[in-house]
Scaffold this motif. Structure first.
Motif, PDB file in Angstrom:
ATOM      1  N   GLY A  50      -0.602  -8.765   5.302  1.00 43.50           N
ATOM      2  CA  GLY A  50      -0.671  -7.854   3.734  1.00 43.50           C
ATOM      3  C   GLY A  50       0.278  -8.113   3.051  1.00 43.50           C
ATOM      4  O   GLY A  50       1.348  -8.257   3.628  1.00 43.50           O
ATOM      5  N   ASN A  51      -0.054  -8.154   2.298  1.00 40.81           N
ATOM      6  CA  ASN A  51       0.103  -9.531   1.073  1.00 40.81           C
ATOM      7  C   ASN A  51       1.075 -10.523   1.344  1.00 40.81           C
ATOM      8  O   ASN A  51       2.268 -11.038   0.370  1.00 40.81           O
ATOM      9  CB  ASN A  51       1.056  -8.640   0.791  1.00 40.81           C
ATOM     10  N   VAL A  52      -0.011 -11.064   1.921  1.00 49.06           N
ATOM     11  CA  VAL A  52       0.180 -13.145   2.069  1.00 49.06           C
ATOM     12  C   VAL A  52      -0.837 -13.985   2.086  1.00 49.06           C
ATOM     13  O   VAL A  52      -1.016 -15.043   1.846  1.00 49.06           O
ATOM     14  CB  VAL A  52       1.131 -13.031   3.561  1.00 49.06           C
ATOM     15  N   PRO A  65      12.268 -10.243  -5.416  1.00 46.87           N
ATOM     16  CA  PRO A  65      13.374  -9.233  -4.751  1.00 46.87           C
ATOM     17  C   PRO A  65      12.490  -7.520  -3.883  1.00 46.87           C
ATOM     18  O   PRO A  65      11.649  -7.270  -4.278  1.00 46.87           O
ATOM     19  CB  PRO A  65      14.119  -9.210  -5.734  1.00 46.87           C
ATOM     20  N   GLY A  66      12.797  -6.864  -2.566  1.00 41.91           N
ATOM     21  CA  GLY A  66      12.510  -6.475  -2.288  1.00 41.91           C
ATOM     22  C   GLY A  66      11.048  -5.930  -2.048  1.00 41.91           C
ATOM     23  O   GLY A  66      10.603  -5.413  -1.883  1.00 41.91           O
ATOM     24  N   SER A  67      10.513  -7.619  -1.573  1.00 42.82           N
ATOM     25  CA  SER A  67       8.844  -7.201  -1.890  1.00 42.82           C
ATOM     26  C   SER A  67       8.848  -7.401   0.303  1.00 42.82           C
ATOM     27  O   SER A  67       9.287  -8.038   0.800  1.00 42.82           O
ATOM     28  CB  SER A  67       8.364  -8.078  -2.366  1.00 42.82           C
ATOM     29  N   VAL A  68       7.969  -6.581   0.527  1.00 42.99           N
ATOM     30  CA  VAL A  68       7.856  -6.913   2.295  1.00 42.99           C
ATOM     31  C   VAL A  68       6.459  -7.829   2.071  1.00 42.99           C
ATOM     32  O   VAL A  68       4.938  -6.810   1.779  1.00 42.99           O
ATOM     33  CB  VAL A  68       7.127  -5.720   2.236  1.00 42.99           C
ATOM     34  N   HIS A  69       6.415  -8.415   3.172  1.00 45.20           N
ATOM     35  CA  HIS A  69       4.556  -8.883   3.815  1.00 45.20           C
ATOM     36  C   HIS A  69       4.374  -8.788   4.805  1.00 45.20           C
ATOM     37  O   HIS A  69       5.466  -9.249   5.676  1.00 45.20           O
ATOM     38  CB  HIS A  69       5.033 -10.569   2.855  1.00 45.20           C
TER      39      HIS A  69
END
Length: 620
Positions: free
Chosen positions: A184-186, A208-212
């Motif tokens: 996911g988002n990687v 900043p604040g991103s999640v992977h």
């Protein structure tokens, strides 16, 4: 432990019980230090993560299955899961408090990233499949991260592959094992050419604040569920909450609480929740000496380790684990009656057949790599004391526990068997090839009958005290006459020997001797087997052959408390807790320089720490 931990230097060893020696070659790639690892677990398997963010040990789907991620033992072909910044970075890590979820913080010149790793649980507890999740969070700046999922060949037994249809689904197959990669988002996974099997990887950038999310799920010979990446990321929070709920049930109030709590959490990783068994360690074949030979599989449940675990957990008020462990053991004993074995498979079967994997290099090239353990065929009389110690703890240390009729009859019959067999030679606690009248084994038989007498007095087992009490006193008389050497000022390893054995110190806590003789034995052992800081070799001759045995130092600490030398015990304990690594885990052995050796994390080491802390608290 010696087929767990090796053979003696003297005497004729068994060719069948000792693997061939294999030492590192100059071309063998170096493995990550054992002490560099943190452990993750879900009640079925355990993953090890090194300080570079690489998972280099993960059997799937269960702990005793073939490890398709085993770079720890096979640097070239073992397989791993990598995740780290591309640029140079510094790293700090810890467990999220009161959990077995690992948190790692990476700092580069361009930014900061936080990674949380877990083998996750479901809403209703353990998942029916294995699921590893790595959640990456951007904290500051922008950091380029790189990952790779590269299954290995499972000690030469499997060749993972990805066909064209599986590539889109993110599925890797390895024999009957199916692995689903969760992303996911990687970045977009691409094939990796420099891996020994089909592998995938990618790069991505945090902000900043991103999640992977990077993870995998795995099943064996059954359909595979691939979780949604968003839900997989949320599973980290659910797993943290689950661990903290468990930790709230933990009832230890005393000195060294952080070390005791981490040890309890480490033990929880080794509890096989489908059965209730407790694995001795999470790995196989990590060497106990750098010359090789002493490499064994510890992914079995030893009765001794289970006894100490039940004794510790019942004092913490952890009811479910103690009940499950005892019930599993009794079922296993009944299934293989009349003999009581020293260890069992995690599913309760008796099978220690050894397979040597000749083409697997081993940790730092130190072989052999084996699956299985040959010690199961040995006679060890001390195991009777361990069994009855479990049951006495279960009954005496917690209210509301009652044995069923069949178990009461079984235990009475086993106590009769102790009366018949205690005069026999055995392989001793250290599972040695030479059978002798080991003094600590006789002490274990005394412990068994002493506990049986107590259980009969409580109305828990059939009462045959008229037989057990005289035999218990005969055992004590035998030890007093044959096991004590006044010239040495110590209990010796066997009659007529001047050699010393730390395992006799276990029988200060068991109640056999808490007086002058045991106190003098501690001093003699310190003088001959000590290396400073409370560390000890296991028995005479091991100084030249292997490394310091972590549990032995804690056993001596508990014995000091039992004989009334509590201030010395406290000082020793303060030193020994420092042998844990940066996240509080212990191996089986340490070198004189503090490097880890042997299988890891080691249940016996953590159990010995817990017991020593409890003894000092209760007797101080």
């Amino acid at each position: 432990m010696s087929a767990r931990s090796g053979s003696r230097t003297s005497g004729a060893g068994s060719a069948d019980a000792t693997p061939s020696s294999r030492t590192p070659s100059s071309t063998t790639p170096s493995s990550a230090p054992i002490e560099d690892h943190a452990a993750l677990g879900d009640g079925r398997t355990v993953a090890l993560v090194d300080r570079h963010g690489t998972i280099d040990w993960l059997p799937l789907p269960g702990l005793d299955d073939a490890p398709v991620f085993a770079r720890l033992l096979d640097e070239q072909n073992g397989g791993c899961i990598e995740l780290a910044p591309v640029a140079e970075h510094t790293m700090t890590r810890r467990y999220v408090p009161d959990t077995n979820v690992l948190e790692t913080r990476y700092e580069t010149e361009h930014g900061v990233v936080r990674v949380r790793d877990a083998l996750v649980t479901g809403v209703a507890g353990r998942l029916p499949w294995a699921e590893l999740v790595r959640r990456i969070e951007g904290v500051e700046g922008r950091v380029v991260m790189q990952w790779r999922v590269a299954p290995g060949i499972a000690f030469g037994t499997r060749s993972p592959w990805i066909d064209s249809g599986d590539a889109e689904r993110g599925v890797i197959r390895a024999g009957d094992l199916t692995i689903g990669i969760v992303t996911g988002n990687v970045g977009t996974p691409d094939p990796v050419d420099d891996s020994p099997t089909d592998a995938v990887g990618a790069r991505f950038r945090t902000s900043p604040g991103s999640v992977h999310v990077l993870g995998l799920s795995a099943t064996d010979d059954e359909p595979l569920h691939q979780p949604d990446p968003l839900r997989a990321g949320e599973a980290i929070d659910r797993t943290i909450a689950a661990w903290r709920t468990w930790s709230k049930e933990f009832g230890y109030d005393g000195p060294w609480r952080d070390a005791v709590q981490r040890s309890a959490l480490a033990l929880k990783l080794l509890i096989h929740s489908p059965s209730g068994a407790i694995a001795a360690a999470a790995t196989t074949s990590l060497p106990e000496r750098d010359a090789g030979d002493k490499n064994w599989d510890y992914r079995f449940a030893w009765v001794r380790d289970l006894a100490y675990t039940v004794g510790a957990l019942v004092q913490f008020g952890l009811r479910e684990e103690t009940h499950a462990a005892l019930s599993w053991l009794l079922r296993s004993i009944k299934a293989s009656a009349p003999d009581l074995h020293i260890f069992y498979r995690l599913d309760g079967r008796v099978d220690g057949e050894v397979t040597e994997h000749e083409d697997t290099a081993g940790w730092n090239g130190i072989g052999p790599v084996v699956t299985g353990n040959p010690a199961g065929a040995q006679l060890q009389l001390g195991v009777y004391g361990d069994l009855f110690g479990i049951v006495r703890s279960y009954i005496a240390e917690a209210e509301g526990n009652v044995l069923d009729v069949a178990t009461g009859e079984l235990l009475a019959d086993i106590a009769d068997r102790v009366c018949d067999r205690w005069r026999s030679r055995d392989s001793g606690m250290w599972e040695l090839p030479e059978t002798r009248h080991y003094v600590s084994s006789k002490m274990g038989c005394w412990q068994a009958l002493d506990a049986a007498i107590d259980l009969a007095a409580r109305g828990q087992i059939i009462d045959r005290r008229d037989r057990w009490e005289p035999e218990r006193e005969r055992i004590r008389s035998w030890i007093d006459e044959n096991g004590w050497d006044e010239r040495r000022g110590a209990y010796t390893m066997w009659p007529g020997s001047s050699e010393l054995d730390v395992s006799v110190l276990l029988h200060a806590p068991s109640g056999f001797d808490r007086g002058e003789r045991m106190s003098r034995t501690i001093d003699a052992i310190d003088a001959e087997l000590g290396a400073g800081g409370g560390r000890l070799w296991r028995y005479t001759g091991m100084r030249e052959e292997e490394h310091l045995f972590v549990a032995c130092g804690f056993w001596a600490t508990a014995a000091l408390a039992c004989v009334g030398r509590v201030p010395e015990a406290r000082e020793r304990m303060d030193s020994l807790v420092g042998d844990a690594n940066d996240v509080g885990l212990l191996a089986e052995m340490v070198t004189v320089d503090g490097a880890f050796r042997g299988n890891f994390p080691q249940a016996l080491s953590h159990l010995a720490l817990i017991d020593a802390a409890i003894k000092i608290r209760d007797l101080g």
